[in-house]
Scaffold this motif. Sequence first.
Motif, PDB file in Angstrom:
ATOM      1  N   ASN A  89      36.766  32.476  29.506  1.00 51.04           N
ATOM      2  CA  ASN A  89      36.219  31.814  30.457  1.00 51.04           C
ATOM      3  C   ASN A  89      37.525  31.138  31.154  1.00 51.04           C
ATOM      4  N   ILE A  90      38.143  30.340  30.107  1.00 53.85           N
ATOM      5  CA  ILE A  90      39.368  29.284  30.925  1.00 53.85           C
ATOM      6  C   ILE A  90      40.561  30.226  31.108  1.00 53.85           C
ATOM      7  N   ALA A  91      40.779  31.677  30.638  1.00 54.69           N
ATOM      8  CA  ALA A  91      41.927  32.208  30.737  1.00 54.69           C
ATOM      9  C   ALA A  91      41.570  32.948  32.446  1.00 54.69           C
ATOM     10  N   LEU A  92      40.171  33.261  32.958  1.00 55.61           N
ATOM     11  CA  LEU A  92      40.016  34.185  33.805  1.00 55.61           C
ATOM     12  C   LEU A  92      40.721  34.040  34.920  1.00 55.61           C
ATOM     13  N   PRO A  93      41.145  32.610  35.586  1.00 51.78           N
ATOM     14  CA  PRO A  93      41.834  32.413  36.599  1.00 51.78           C
ATOM     15  C   PRO A  93      43.258  32.990  36.537  1.00 51.78           C
ATOM     16  N   SER A  94      44.040  32.762  35.333  1.00 54.21           N
ATOM     17  CA  SER A  94      45.230  33.531  35.075  1.00 54.21           C
ATOM     18  C   SER A  94      44.986  34.928  35.073  1.00 54.21           C
ATOM     19  N   ALA A  95      44.025  35.631  34.575  1.00 57.92           N
ATOM     20  CA  ALA A  95      43.885  36.907  34.212  1.00 57.92           C
ATOM     21  C   ALA A  95      43.595  37.625  35.863  1.00 57.92           C
ATOM     22  N   GLN A  96      42.808  36.947  36.666  1.00 64.84           N
ATOM     23  CA  GLN A  96      42.668  37.257  37.937  1.00 64.84           C
ATOM     24  C   GLN A  96      43.810  37.522  38.709  1.00 64.84           C
ATOM     25  N   GLU A  97      44.579  36.576  38.539  1.00 67.24           N
ATOM     26  CA  GLU A  97      45.877  36.320  39.285  1.00 67.24           C
ATOM     27  C   GLU A  97      46.820  37.580  39.004  1.00 67.24           C
ATOM     28  N   ALA A  98      46.935  37.926  37.606  1.00 73.56           N
ATOM     29  CA  ALA A  98      47.913  38.719  37.085  1.00 73.56           C
ATOM     30  C   ALA A  98      47.427  40.218  37.435  1.00 73.56           C
ATOM     31  N   LEU A  99      46.160  40.361  37.347  1.00 72.88           N
ATOM     32  CA  LEU A  99      45.568  41.823  37.843  1.00 72.88           C
ATOM     33  C   LEU A  99      45.223  42.165  38.942  1.00 72.88           C
ATOM     34  N   GLY A 100      45.275  41.244  39.967  1.00 69.18           N
ATOM     35  CA  GLY A 100      45.017  41.252  41.274  1.00 69.18           C
ATOM     36  C   GLY A 100      43.452  41.355  41.463  1.00 69.18           C
ATOM     37  N   MET A 101      42.573  40.764  40.830  1.00 69.57           N
ATOM     38  CA  MET A 101      41.059  41.144  40.654  1.00 69.57           C
ATOM     39  C   MET A 101      40.698  40.492  42.257  1.00 69.57           C
ATOM     40  N   SER A 102      39.676  40.748  42.721  1.00 70.19           N
ATOM     41  CA  SER A 102      38.872  40.057  43.820  1.00 70.19           C
ATOM     42  C   SER A 102      38.094  38.902  43.238  1.00 70.19           C
ATOM     43  N   ASP A 103      37.558  38.077  43.906  1.00 74.39           N
ATOM     44  CA  ASP A 103      36.514  37.216  43.675  1.00 74.39           C
ATOM     45  C   ASP A 103      35.344  37.834  43.294  1.00 74.39           C
ATOM     46  N   GLY A 104      34.894  38.917  44.048  1.00 76.09           N
ATOM     47  CA  GLY A 104      33.568  39.430  43.553  1.00 76.09           C
ATOM     48  C   GLY A 104      33.648  40.637  42.312  1.00 76.09           C
ATOM     49  N   ASN A 105      34.963  41.012  41.775  1.00 74.88           N
ATOM     50  CA  ASN A 105      34.780  41.732  40.948  1.00 74.88           C
ATOM     51  C   ASN A 105      34.976  40.919  39.580  1.00 74.88           C
ATOM     52  N   ARG A 106      35.844  39.598  39.631  1.00 74.41           N
ATOM     53  CA  ARG A 106      36.148  39.099  38.475  1.00 74.41           C
ATOM     54  C   ARG A 106      34.981  38.613  37.463  1.00 74.41           C
ATOM     55  N   GLN A 107      33.850  38.706  37.874  1.00 71.97           N
ATOM     56  CA  GLN A 107      32.855  38.409  37.053  1.00 71.97           C
ATOM     57  C   GLN A 107      32.428  39.439  35.981  1.00 71.97           C
ATOM     58  N   TRP A 108      33.141  40.746  36.039  1.00 67.62           N
ATOM     59  CA  TRP A 108      33.185  41.775  35.206  1.00 67.62           C
ATOM     60  C   TRP A 108      33.758  41.580  33.871  1.00 67.62           C
ATOM     61  N   VAL A 109      34.588  40.519  33.786  1.00 66.31           N
ATOM     62  CA  VAL A 109      35.518  40.370  32.652  1.00 66.31           C
ATOM     63  C   VAL A 109      34.398  39.797  31.706  1.00 66.31           C
TER      64      VAL A 109
END
Length: 507
Positions: free
Chosen positions: A51-71
């Motif tokens: 959860n706390i790492a999600l913003p960093s992972a989203q930026e590193a892998l180029g996830m959209s806001d809509g898709n990031r929940q799938w982590v």
Amino acid sequence: MSDSIPAGATRTAPGSHASDSVEPADPRRWWGLVVIALAQLMVVLDATIVNIALPSAQEALGMSDGNRQWVITAYTLAFGGLLLLGGRVADLVGRKRTFIVGLIGFAAASAVGGAATGSAMLFGARAAQGVFGALLAPSALSLMTTTFTDPRERGKAFGIYGALAGAGGAVGLLLGGILTSYLNWRWCLYVNIPIAIVAVIGAVILLHDRPGHKDVRLDVPGVILGCGGLIAIVYGFSEAQPRGWGDSMVVSLLVGGVLLLALFVLWQSRAKSPLLPLRILRDRNRAGCFLTMGFATIGMFGLFLFMTYYLQGILGYSPVKTGLAFLPMSAAIILGSTQISARLLPRVPARALMVPGMILAACGLLILTQLGVDSSYATHVLPAELILGLGMGLTFMPVFSTATQGVRPQDAGVTSAMVNTSQQVGGSLGTALLNTIATSATSTYIGSHLTDPSRKAEVVAAGVVHGYTHAIWYAVGAMVLAGFSAAFLVNAKPVAHGESATPNAAH
């Protein structure tokens, strides 16, 4: 009841094997508990560590806001949807073997996720973690059930296990913050590898289990109906936030999921080798424990989500400081589970711990309904965490212990899976439901209060906090329902040291 009475022998049911009641207790069982606890901690950590790492992972892998929940969702869907199958596989092929396979697979999936080069690779790895977690979790609890049968030892062992189940989520938030801040978000996945290696070595050396029950057969139609129904409902709730409750896809998923589960129950009443023997649910103590766990985790997992964003987004905490802020709740859970519940359960009825526990948890959440933009950690968050944590600690341990008492040896895996399913599905639904409620309340608040554009930041912050507090009221309601479930369904009596126990209605 002496220590020489073996695993599974305290409550043998008609038709169980005679050999189940003549084996001596394993002298290394407490070291075995360390191995089981390590594995359980790893599985519980992964529900929150990302959860706390999600913003960093989203930026590193180029996830959209809509898709990031799938982590998050990929893990919870696979885990919650396949736990019943994992429990049945454990009954069929043996718990130790399934436990080790689950550990190895979980570590491999964690390695793939940590090395992910794109969002799809990470989503797939998280789903694989959920699949192997669904093998691992019921095997771990089954091994607990068949290793500790003396009431005093059972109380201590399940106290430790319950503390890990309750505190692991908060520990995951702390560890996620530390690893993200000082190493890299990928280490939130890599950290599972050394834990799994130690647990596999310990399992091979220390854990013992009888062979699988060859009379158990995998119920393929039950797998499709039960797992499909759970996945559809969890997926439907997770999609309700971005799409809206009236969206045709959301409605179809929820209605379809309910229909699949209804067909699942109908099939289980007719199947020769059901995935979930309905006799397990007919025992009022087990049914009460499953409901109590489900309602309790609806409130608890939603709290983790809101408090993480409140502490970072409103109070400006760093990831590490946010993780540290959850430690008092973890300590309170451990105290309630190991020092209070474990000592009292052999002497008092389970609901004498579970009902007060849920009342305390509801009171802790009530404090959080008074949060404001200017509230401080010391005056609002900390007291709420301590009261909530103590209540959850009082509840988790008797739930785990009571739900797995008196079950047939060949049903131990699937019964253990139902406890974990209640926890995981409750957490998944709680996160999705409460997040949707909070988002809607926030939007309504901002729409009605944003009359001066110069005050936009102030109004948005107030709206966000209003959404959290509005949703927490629903979490309070979930805790109250958990308390009612324990009060009216759970009537198990304490099993004093030295007494034998008769089978419950699960035969």
